[in-house]
Design an enzyme around this catalytic site. Structure first.
Site, mmCIF file in Angstrom:
data_model
loop_
_atom_site.group_PDB
_atom_site.id
_atom_site.type_symbol
_atom_site.label_atom_id
_atom_site.label_comp_id
_atom_site.label_asym_id
_atom_site.label_seq_id
_atom_site.Cartn_x
_atom_site.Cartn_y
_atom_site.Cartn_z
ATOM 1 N N LYS A 123 -121.158 -1.351 -49.993
ATOM 2 C CA LYS A 123 -122.114 -0.274 -50.304
ATOM 3 C C LYS A 123 -121.824 0.223 -51.724
ATOM 4 C CE LYS A 123 -124.050 3.608 -47.751
ATOM 5 N NZ LYS A 123 -125.443 3.378 -48.044
HETATM 6 N N1 PMP Z 1 -128.903 -1.094 -45.540
HETATM 7 C C1 PMP Z 1 -128.674 -0.399 -46.666
HETATM 8 C C2 PMP Z 1 -128.960 -1.038 -47.974
HETATM 9 C C3 PMP Z 1 -128.196 0.927 -46.591
HETATM 10 O O1 PMP Z 1 -127.990 1.625 -47.705
HETATM 11 C C4 PMP Z 1 -127.960 1.506 -45.321
HETATM 12 C C5 PMP Z 1 -127.467 2.923 -45.234
HETATM 13 N N2 PMP Z 1 -126.087 3.005 -45.268
HETATM 14 C C6 PMP Z 1 -128.177 0.717 -44.189
HETATM 15 C C7 PMP Z 1 -128.656 -0.575 -44.329
HETATM 16 C C8 PMP Z 1 -127.852 1.263 -42.828
HETATM 17 O O2 PMP Z 1 -126.451 1.319 -42.674
HETATM 18 P P1 PMP Z 1 -125.762 2.336 -41.671
HETATM 19 O O3 PMP Z 1 -126.375 2.110 -40.355
HETATM 20 O O4 PMP Z 1 -124.328 1.960 -41.701
HETATM 21 O O5 PMP Z 1 -126.006 3.699 -42.190
#
Ligand code: PMP
Length: 310
Positions: free
Chosen positions: A157
């Site tokens: 991320k």
């Molecule tokens: N894809 C991206 C590109 C994101 O930024 C997020 C948000 N964190 C998600 C998917 C969903 O991830 P999560 O369920 O861990 O929040």
């Protein structure tokens, strides 16, 4: 609602107003940072915040840090401890969102990760819905492609990668859509600008596999587990763009959007344009789960007592 008073910054808890960096900061200039997004659900009766899958979120932060290859001085236990201390200091009485941020805090010129240590900050804000949950979303397939895992690792991320998300989101919003769907460089369905994507065909729940340039979403993992426990078969595989147009149901998942169902893609109705039965079932179970109402999944919720009126 106003923001909370305290943040963690430069190894200590400070007033949020003091948590400031220089205009010259490397991460600000080049996106050399890693961040997270975590939700805490407030239980007014018990005066508790339930932090959802806190360990998994900080494990992902540490994996992203490892992908960057920079020195970082905090362990999983320390990151969790800082998080809990911040909740206690801010004593929220509403649903909250936490933003951990590990970043290149130096002010030297050039996007350099070699021999560099990361700074760390954590702040929190009040947050209810991030996307509308009372209506179906209208999405468009973006003309921008998701940055591939061999360019900026998708499973991490990374701050800089979100410029890619911002381009897609802008295109969608400027054209009157709620959100974008990325295809990857191979032309397969990838994810939303900050959400994972699921579709339902003939009762089977299908989502792009982890090697399709997606973030390893924690909500995605949660939904897969909930679905399997409900007896729904789940398949992780590549999805063609055209499959989206013939899907019975489509929804997005993420810490922010939770489970947001999709009513239309590229101006074509998804199913009959209403929320489908599998989306509805999973949404209800997800909300019960994050609010600590399902004993089976109670271990996913870290309960933190908060004092009122502090
Ligand atoms: N894809 C991206 C590109 C994101 O930024 C997020 C948000 N964190 C998600 C998917 C969903 O991830 P999560 O369920 O861990 O929040």
């Amino acid at each position: 609602m106003t923001n909370f008073n305290y943040a963690f910054f430069e190894n200590k808890f400070v007033d949020l107003a003091e948590a400031k960096v220089s205009i010259m900061t490397n991460a600000l200039q080049y996106g050399t940072g890693v961040f997270g997004g975590i939700r805490g659900y407030y239980n007014a009766q018990r005066k508790q915040i339930l932090v959802f899958r806190i360990e998994d979120h900080y494990k992902r932060i540490l994996s992203s840090v490892n992908l960057l290859g920079c020195a970082f001085n905090y362990t999983l236990e320390e990151l969790i401890d800082i998080h809990i201390q911040l909740i206690k200091k801010n004593a929220p009485t509403c649903n909250s969102y936490f933003r951990p941020f590990a970043y290149v805090g130096n002010t030297s010129l050039g996007p350099n990760l070699s021999g560099v240590g990361l700074s760390y900050a954590l702040y929190m804000i009040p947050l209810e819905d991030y996307m509308p949950t009372n209506k179906g979303l209208s999405l468009m397939v973006s003309s921008w492609r998701r940055v591939g895992d061999n360019s900026i690792p998708s499973r991490g991320k990374f701050s800089g990668a979100y410029l890619n998300s911002a381009f897609a989101r802008k295109e969608a919003n400027d054209n009157g859509f709620d959100e974008a769907i990325f295809l990857n460089e191979s032309g397969y369905v990838c994810e939303g600008s900050a959400e994972n994507l699921f579709m339902v065909r003939d009762g089977v729940l299908i989502t792009p596999s982890q090697s399709d340039d997606i973030l390893e979403g924690i909500t995605r993992r949660t939904i897969i587990e909930l679905a399997r426990d409900l007896g729904i078969s789940v398949v992780e595989r590549t999805i063609d763009r055209s499959e989206l147009y013939v899907a019975d149901e489509v929804f997005l998942t993420g810490t922010g959007c939770q489970l947001a169902w999709v009513s239309a893609i590229d101006r074509r109705n998804v199913g009959n344009g209403q929320i489908g039965p599998i989306s509805e079932k999973l949404r209800a179970l997800y909300f019960d789960t994050v609010h600590g109402k399902v004993t089976k999944y109670a271990s996913w919720c870290r309960v933190v007592d908060v004092e009122d009126g502090k």
